[in-house]
Design a protein around this motif. Structure first.
Motif, PDB file in Angstrom:
ATOM      1  N   VAL A 610       0.842  -1.205   0.000  1.00  0.00           N
ATOM      2  CA  VAL A 610       0.000   0.000   0.000  1.00  0.00           C
ATOM      3  C   VAL A 610       0.874   1.250   0.000  1.00  0.00           C
ATOM      4  CG1 VAL A 610      -1.854   1.233   1.165  1.00  0.00           C
ATOM      5  CG2 VAL A 610      -1.787  -1.254   1.258  1.00  0.00           C
ATOM      6  N   ILE A 611       1.956   1.215   0.773  1.00  0.00           N
ATOM      7  CA  ILE A 611       2.869   2.369   0.822  1.00  0.00           C
ATOM      8  C   ILE A 611       3.431   2.660  -0.572  1.00  0.00           C
ATOM      9  CG2 ILE A 611       5.093   3.178   1.719  1.00  0.00           C
ATOM     10  CD1 ILE A 611       4.440   1.662   4.317  1.00  0.00           C
ATOM     11  N   LEU A 612       3.775   1.600  -1.315  1.00  0.00           N
ATOM     12  CA  LEU A 612       4.271   1.790  -2.680  1.00  0.00           C
ATOM     13  C   LEU A 612       3.217   2.443  -3.563  1.00  0.00           C
ATOM     14  CD1 LEU A 612       6.219  -1.521  -3.424  1.00  0.00           C
ATOM     15  CD2 LEU A 612       7.172   0.782  -3.382  1.00  0.00           C
ATOM     16  N   GLU A 613       1.952   2.005  -3.425  1.00  0.00           N
ATOM     17  CA  GLU A 613       0.871   2.571  -4.228  1.00  0.00           C
ATOM     18  C   GLU A 613       0.654   4.041  -3.901  1.00  0.00           C
ATOM     19  OE1 GLU A 613      -1.041   1.326  -6.655  1.00  0.00           O
ATOM     20  OE2 GLU A 613       0.046  -0.563  -6.715  1.00  0.00           O
ATOM     21  N   VAL A 614       0.637   4.372  -2.615  1.00  0.00           N
ATOM     22  CA  VAL A 614       0.431   5.768  -2.208  1.00  0.00           C
ATOM     23  C   VAL A 614       1.610   6.622  -2.657  1.00  0.00           C
ATOM     24  CG1 VAL A 614       0.145   7.338  -0.244  1.00  0.00           C
ATOM     25  CG2 VAL A 614      -1.044   5.134  -0.265  1.00  0.00           C
TER      26      VAL A 614
END
Length: 776
Positions: A610-614
């Protein structure tokens, strides 16, 4: 043919239809629906069945397109059939579409057509189009209203005879990491006149190795303002004037609708070069004076299923009701409405004729078809199961699409795969992410099918067709002339009949029947980009690291263009416009972060992913850590409100359709303690995500200010709980005492109306001050 001759032919075509614009306006609205994709992206499946008849949440794709056309006011649809034409015509003739009042569906069949351009030339020759028409393919899902777009098109046509097409587009930020949209399509670059909405440039096959934008001098001279976009999605819905058909007839090199026709109206005449923040070369102007305009939709839905990834995304959108009223629980032509059961923040679609063991678990965002049987201790989530399937015991199915009459024996595992009609999976078989099993394939006992494999009863063609050739060899009969397995599997023991030679015995385990197609050289990247499986985390990390050098260049050269992507002459530039663009970006950024977060919750995505997506959204929108922290916190708090407690389950609709006229936007009714507990649970679960953006005290203060804003505006349910949740954030080490005390100190000189939550938190703030003094 020269430009003058082309113009004369087009004018003659317009005159043949009508010389009176008012007569043209009174013509019943017609549509051309292309029932052939003219691509090979869904092979091997489309070697045996046309793409428009593939099930999309248990309904043939073409039904979504026809249902929308009927609702949009189209009176007559011409369905052009080529690949597997007999299957398409037989389906339509035996469906309800041939008996709808005030809605006529007619088929046009040809066995010698190899492109969309050829199809439109044949339709022109038949002289069946008598006015403006909608051009669409049978793999498109939409619920938009055509009224405004059609009116704009007609008004432009009255003023300018050269306005021949209106293209429907929608805002959609591509991932800066993968350079593709959420639908798995390539990053699209468009230049649009922001005042007239005229399309000036279109490029869907960008060469990212170049770092310049080349615009024709005349294009810049004639347009005081040009907006350059990489944040638009082509919905592949076009409103066309009759001249469009004649233009195809006069230009036999027009084969592909976008790469040839659209670009054919835009000259490849390179002019002045500009360095652009998204690194791309651009060159265009007009040809023959014909113009294409755009109409952007905002709250409505429209998407074309171009590849397996878009098949997955659109299916999820349908289940989550973004396509209302074309959803599982609403009856429309060609489907059976199913019962919804609310489960947490989502739902499962059932029907009364399934057999499910009491120990079986059917999770969220799942649709189960009629007559399906589910064995003991099996787990199914985020999936679509077709009709008449038999699922054994201890089976695990996640994020997958199982079509009709599939048999899955005990102990099988399927994650993010597509399984076509009649497939048999023997006990203990495993499908790795991205696998596609075509019709009637048999997977042997305990056999593991490697990731991204495509398996078919048909052998892989030795000569790879181009992307613009038909899906199968024999157009006339609708049958496939590829080498196939002659023997059939006995369903009781899975053994091959004697007709199958040892030399052609498939390598799919004991009792297996089918061929695993090899991935062509250089095709591995294409597989994971366009698969129904999520892009692997290691691939995202690899791509993210590869962008670092590019991002450094972007930062150095940001002055080459405004952040909005708009080239504006000095006379038209204004600070107000920049502020408005910045505000719009913030709103879109917050919405996309919330959508990303909700998908992570629904699909149990790892926090690191999720951190990568954000982070990719942050780069795309040029946001700060504080912006990310605020957006993530907002998403977490909204989830806390939308998550029902035991007292609220089943009472209120949690996720009504955004486009429903009858559904309310109500949220569950809470006791304050229940909402506080929900919030505490969500903060505990997702604290790592939020903390990753709290690098300084300033970011922590931004969280408190964001919470204040929500309590006053968008989430007033939290107002009486402000102090308690502030304490929770402190206890979870999300907020430091220095951040809370600085926030309180900055409020000292504020108006009383701005001190509401400081007053509510006085005891907690006082306790923090005393604890700090004791430490000193």
């Amino acid at each position: 043919m020269g430009a003058q001759k082309k113009r004369a032919a087009a004018a003659a075509a317009a005159a043949r239809v009508s010389e009176d614009p008012d007569d043209l306006a009174r013509q019943p609205l017609q549509a051309i629906l292309l029932a052939d994709s003219f691509t090979t992206k869904f092979r091997p499946i489309t070697l045996e069945r046309p793409k428009v008849l593939l099930p999309l949440v248990n309904v043939p794709m073409i039904n979504y397109t026809l249902a929308w056309l009927e609702a949009a006011g189209v009176a007559e649809v011409f369905v052009f059939c080529c690949a597997h034409s007999k299957q398409v015509i037989d389906y339509l003739e035996n469906s309800e579409w041939f008996s709808q009042p005030n809605f006529t569906v007619k088929t046009i069949e040809s066995h010698n057509i190899i492109s969309a351009g050829d199809a439109l030339r044949l339709i022109y020759e038949q002289n069946v189009i008598h006015g403006d028409f909608v051009l669409i393919s049978g793999d498109t899902v939409s619920n938009m209203s055509l009224t405004q777009a059609l009116q704009e098109h007609k008004e432009r046509k009255k003023k300018d005879n050269n306005a021949v097409m209106t293209m429907i587009i929608k805002k959609s930020k591509p991932s800066p990491i993968t350079r593709q949209s959420r639908l798995g399509t390539d990053e699209l670059f468009m230049a649009i006149d922001p005042n007239t909405k005229q399309l000036l440039y279109y490029e869907d096959k960008a060469d990212h190795s170049k770092g310049t934008i080349c615009l024709d001098k005349m294009l810049l001279a004639e347009n005081p303002s040009i907006s350059l976009h990489n944040d638009k999605q082509d919905c592949y819905i076009d409103i066309c004037s009759p001249e469009v058909l004649s233009l195809f007839t006069d230009n036999f090199d027009y084969q592909h609708l976008r790469r040839h026709f659209v670009k054919g109206l835009l000259l490849d005449d390179v002019g002045i070069s500009f360095y652009m923040f998204f690194h791309h070369a651009i060159s265009s102007t007009f040809i023959m004076g014909y113009k294409i305009f755009t109409h952007e939709i905002h709250s409505s839905y429209a998407a074309r299923i171009d590849n397996y990834r878009s098949y997955d995304i659109v299916s999820k959108d349908i289940i989550q009701r973004w396509t209302y009223p074309y959803v599982p629980d609403v009856k429309f032509c060609g489907n059976r409405a199913t019962k919804l059961e609310r489960r947490g923040i989502c739902f499962t679609a059932f029907n009364s004729e399934i057999e499910q063991s009491r120990s079986a678990q059917v999770g969220s965002f799942t649709v189960i078809g009629y007559g399906t049987k589910i064995g003991s201790n099996s787990k199914i989530s985020d999936s679509v199961i077709g009709e008449g399937c038999t699922i054994g015991s201890n089976v695990l199915i996640e994020g997958s699409y199982i079509w009709d009459n599939v048999i899955i024996e005990d102990g099988c595992e399927l994650r993010h795969v597509i399984v076509c009609d009649g497939v048999i999976m023997k006990a203990g078989a495993v499908l790795k992410p991205g696998v596609v099993l075509s019709f009637k394939v048999v997977i042997g006992e305990r056999f593991v099918v490697p990731a991204y494999s495509k398996v078919s009863l048909l052998q892989q063609p030795t000569v790879h067709d181009s992307d613009e050739e038909l899906e199968y060899a024999d157009n006339s009969s609708g049958t496939v002339e590829f080498s196939s397995i002659q023997g059939t599997a006995d369903q009781s023991n899975g053994e091959m009949t004697s007709e199958s030679s040892e030399a052609h015995k498939p390598k799919l385990g004991t009792g297996g029947v089918g061929y695993i197609w090899s991935i062509c050289e250089g095709g591995q990247e294409e597989e994971w980009r366009h698969s129904v499986a999520p892009i692997p985390e290691d691939k995202l990390t690899e791509l993210s690291e590869a962008m670092d050098d590019d991002q450094e260049l972007v930062t150095q050269d940001r002055t080459a263009l405004s952040t909005s992507g708009e080239l504006i002459s000095d006379s038209n530039a204004s600070e107000g416009d920049d502020n408005e663009d910045s505000k719009d970006d913030s709103v879109y950024f917050e919405k996309e972060v919330e959508a990303t977060f909700l998908r992570a919750v629904e699909e149990n995505v790892k926090v690191d992913h999720v951190i990568l997506e954000v982070n990719s959204l942050r780069l795309s929108y040029n946001m700060t850590s504080a912006d990310c922290a605020g957006a993530v916190f907002y998403s977490m708090m909204k989830l806390a409100i939308k998550t029902p407690h035991s007292s609220a389950i089943g009472l209120l609709t949690l996720y009504p359709s955004p486009f429903s006229m009858v559904a309310s936007n109500a949220y569950p009714i809470y006791l304050s303690g229940e909402l506080q507990q929900n919030t505490a649970n969500i903060i505990t679960t997702w604290q790592k995500l939020l903390k990753s953006y709290l690098l300084e005290i300033d970011e922590e203060i931004e969280i408190i200010l964001k919470f204040e804003e929500m309590c006053l505006e968008s989430a007033k349910e939290f107002s009486p709980l402000f102090a308690r949740i502030l304490h929770i954030l402190y206890d979870k080490d999300i907020l430091q005492e220095d951040a809370i005390l600085r926030w309180a100190d900055e409020k000292e000189g504020a108006d009383e109306s701005d001190k509401v939550f400081v007053r509510q938190s006085e005891k907690f703030i006082q306790w923090l001050r005393e604890a700090s003094e004791e430490e000193d």
